[in-house]
Scaffold this motif. Structure first.
Motif, short mmCIF file in Angstrom:
data_model
loop_
_atom_site.label_atom_id
_atom_site.label_comp_id
_atom_site.label_asym_id
_atom_site.label_seq_id
_atom_site.Cartn_x
_atom_site.Cartn_y
_atom_site.Cartn_z
N ALA A 1 0.98 -1.12 -0.07
CA ALA A 1 -0.09 0.13 -0.18
C ALA A 1 1.21 0.88 -0.12
O ALA A 1 0.46 2.92 -0.76
N GLY A 2 2.01 1.00 0.21
CA GLY A 2 2.61 2.20 0.84
C GLY A 2 3.49 3.24 -0.50
O GLY A 2 4.18 3.92 -0.61
N ASP A 3 3.45 1.86 -1.40
CA ASP A 3 4.12 2.01 -2.27
C ASP A 3 2.83 2.73 -3.40
O ASP A 3 3.67 3.03 -4.83
N ILE A 4 2.48 2.65 -3.72
CA ILE A 4 1.47 3.28 -4.44
C ILE A 4 0.90 5.26 -4.05
O ILE A 4 0.40 5.19 -3.06
N ASN A 5 1.51 5.63 -5.05
CA ASN A 5 0.47 7.33 -5.52
C ASN A 5 -0.66 7.20 -5.23
O ASN A 5 -1.16 7.82 -6.11
N LEU A 6 -1.96 7.25 -4.27
CA LEU A 6 -2.60 7.95 -3.99
C LEU A 6 -3.53 9.28 -5.06
O LEU A 6 -4.07 9.12 -5.51
N ARG A 7 -2.47 10.39 -4.74
CA ARG A 7 -2.41 11.41 -5.34
C ARG A 7 -3.04 11.35 -6.81
O ARG A 7 -3.66 12.12 -7.52
N ASN A 8 -2.06 10.47 -7.20
CA ASN A 8 -1.93 10.01 -8.92
C ASN A 8 -3.16 10.19 -9.25
O ASN A 8 -3.24 10.14 -9.87
N ILE A 9 -3.69 8.91 -8.64
CA ILE A 9 -5.01 8.16 -8.82
C ILE A 9 -6.04 9.06 -9.21
O ILE A 9 -6.13 8.97 -9.97
N GLU A 10 -6.03 9.94 -7.65
CA GLU A 10 -7.51 10.38 -8.03
C GLU A 10 -7.26 11.61 -9.60
O GLU A 10 -8.10 12.04 -10.01
N ILE B 1 -7.34 -0.79 -1.40
CA ILE B 1 -7.65 0.40 -2.00
C ILE B 1 -9.31 1.28 -2.33
O ILE B 1 -9.71 0.52 -2.52
N LYS B 2 -9.50 2.21 -1.91
CA LYS B 2 -10.97 2.93 -1.72
C LYS B 2 -11.37 4.07 -2.93
O LYS B 2 -10.29 5.04 -2.77
N ALA B 3 -12.18 3.98 -3.96
CA ALA B 3 -11.78 5.40 -4.68
C ALA B 3 -13.31 5.82 -4.80
O ALA B 3 -14.40 4.88 -5.14
N LYS B 4 -13.78 6.83 -4.39
CA LYS B 4 -15.33 7.05 -4.15
C LYS B 4 -15.61 8.52 -4.94
O LYS B 4 -14.85 9.29 -5.67
N GLU C 1 -12.51 11.04 -4.76
CA GLU C 1 -11.72 10.41 -3.93
C GLU C 1 -11.07 9.37 -3.00
O GLU C 1 -12.07 8.47 -2.92
N VAL C 2 -9.51 9.24 -3.29
CA VAL C 2 -8.22 7.88 -3.23
C VAL C 2 -8.68 7.52 -1.75
O VAL C 2 -7.32 8.20 -1.38
N PHE C 3 -8.88 7.01 -1.72
CA PHE C 3 -8.06 6.59 -0.11
C PHE C 3 -7.63 5.07 0.71
O PHE C 3 -8.25 3.81 -0.89
N ARG C 4 -7.08 4.48 1.46
CA ARG C 4 -6.50 3.29 2.07
C ARG C 4 -7.79 3.05 3.21
O ARG C 4 -7.96 4.13 4.37
N ASP C 5 -8.10 2.25 3.21
CA ASP C 5 -8.76 1.29 4.40
C ASP C 5 -7.64 0.78 4.71
O ASP C 5 -6.92 0.50 5.51
N LEU C 6 -8.95 0.79 7.09
CA LEU C 6 -8.11 -0.35 7.60
C LEU C 6 -7.31 -1.34 7.11
O LEU C 6 -6.42 -1.48 7.25
N ARG C 7 -8.03 -2.05 5.88
CA ARG C 7 -7.03 -3.87 6.03
C ARG C 7 -5.97 -3.03 4.36
O ARG C 7 -5.23 -3.89 4.10
N GLY C 8 -6.02 -1.81 4.19
CA GLY C 8 -4.79 -1.84 3.18
C GLY C 8 -5.03 -1.89 1.31
O GLY C 8 -4.88 -1.55 1.31
#
Length: 253
Positions: A74-83, A105-108, A96-103
């Motif tokens: 999860a730490g290797d993924i650039n969420l801002r770039n995906i957004e 990826i969620k995109a709203k 809005e792209v973020f990580r949940d507690l299980r790691g």
């Protein structure tokens, strides 16, 4: 004695805050070190538009140079770039792209809202959004919005407010969008090179010479009188044309 109690409370508060930050950092690090197994996509369809499907978003996320591979940390993924990539889609208003507690990826995703569809004889077609943006037509879905025919020389690119006639047109369709009654009543608008408009109702046979997008509220007030008082008395198909262009007049033919 009171001073000692206050000092102890202060020490406990600082110690608790430090412990909280340490725990947050620990949890965050654990999330970063987790390999994720799924990308969850949530598209807002509450406004009744279906321009975007889950597969469209997955294609953007997995486009060359932006691949999100199952099993990656999860730490290797650039969420801002995906957004940023998702928000470049013409029908996406916000992502809005973020990580949940299980790691994972969620995109709203929120979609843009079209309020009118514009066409001309030159083959140009597009939607006008509630923000005045001009966005392309979709192969996935056709929105049920008022149709606007414009001169063949007009081809708006980014914003409908690129010229004075476009500004007037946006004011007109925004007024219709805000009125439940008129939104249901008016099916089509035809605008000529001078910005003069003719409206075509959904039900009755007469067309409406509206003129330019000036004194919009006053003109619709006159139209309301026509529909609620004149037509019920004279007959719904008595008139072929109604003109509200002129001040303090309703001209029926």
């Amino acid at each position: 004695m009171l001073r000692k109690i206050k000092i102890k409370r202060g020490v406990y508060f600082v110690a608790g805050a430090i412990l909280l930050f340490v725990l947050i950092g620990f949890v965050s690090k654990k999330q970063m070190d987790k390999p994720f197994s799924e990308v969850y996509i949530d598209i807002d369809y509450s406004q009744g538009n279906y321009f975007i499907h889950e597969n469209d978003i997955r294609k953007l996320i997995n486009a060359p140079g932006n691949e999100v591979l199952t099993g990656s940390f999860a730490g290797d993924i650039n969420l801002r770039n995906i957004e940023t990539k998702i928000e470049k889609h013409p029908f996406v208003k916000e992502a809005e792209v973020f990580r949940d507690l299980r790691g994972n990826i969620k995109a709203k995703i929120k979609q843009k809202k079209p309020i009118a569809r514009i066409i001309n004889n030159g083959g140009f077609g597009a939607y006008i959004t509630d923000a005045g943006e001009v966005i392309p037509l979709s192969d996935n879905y056709t929105a049920r919005v008022v149709l606007v025919k414009i001169p063949s020389s007009k081809k708006y690119k980014v914003s409908i407010e690129e010229d004075e006639q476009g500004k007037g047109l946006f004011e007109m369709v925004s007024y219709l969008e805000a009125s439940k009654f008129w939104k249901a009543q008016i099916a089509e608008i035809s605008m000529d090179k001078r910005g003069e408009m003719i409206l075509y109702p959904q039900v009755t046979r007469q067309y409406i010479e509206f003129g330019k997008a000036e004194d919009i509220e006053t003109k619709f007030s006159k139209l309301h009188i026509f529909y609620t008082k004149i037509l019920p008395e004279k007959g719904w198909n008595t008139y072929e044309k109604v003109n509200v262009k002129y001040k303090d007049q309703i001209v029926c033919e």
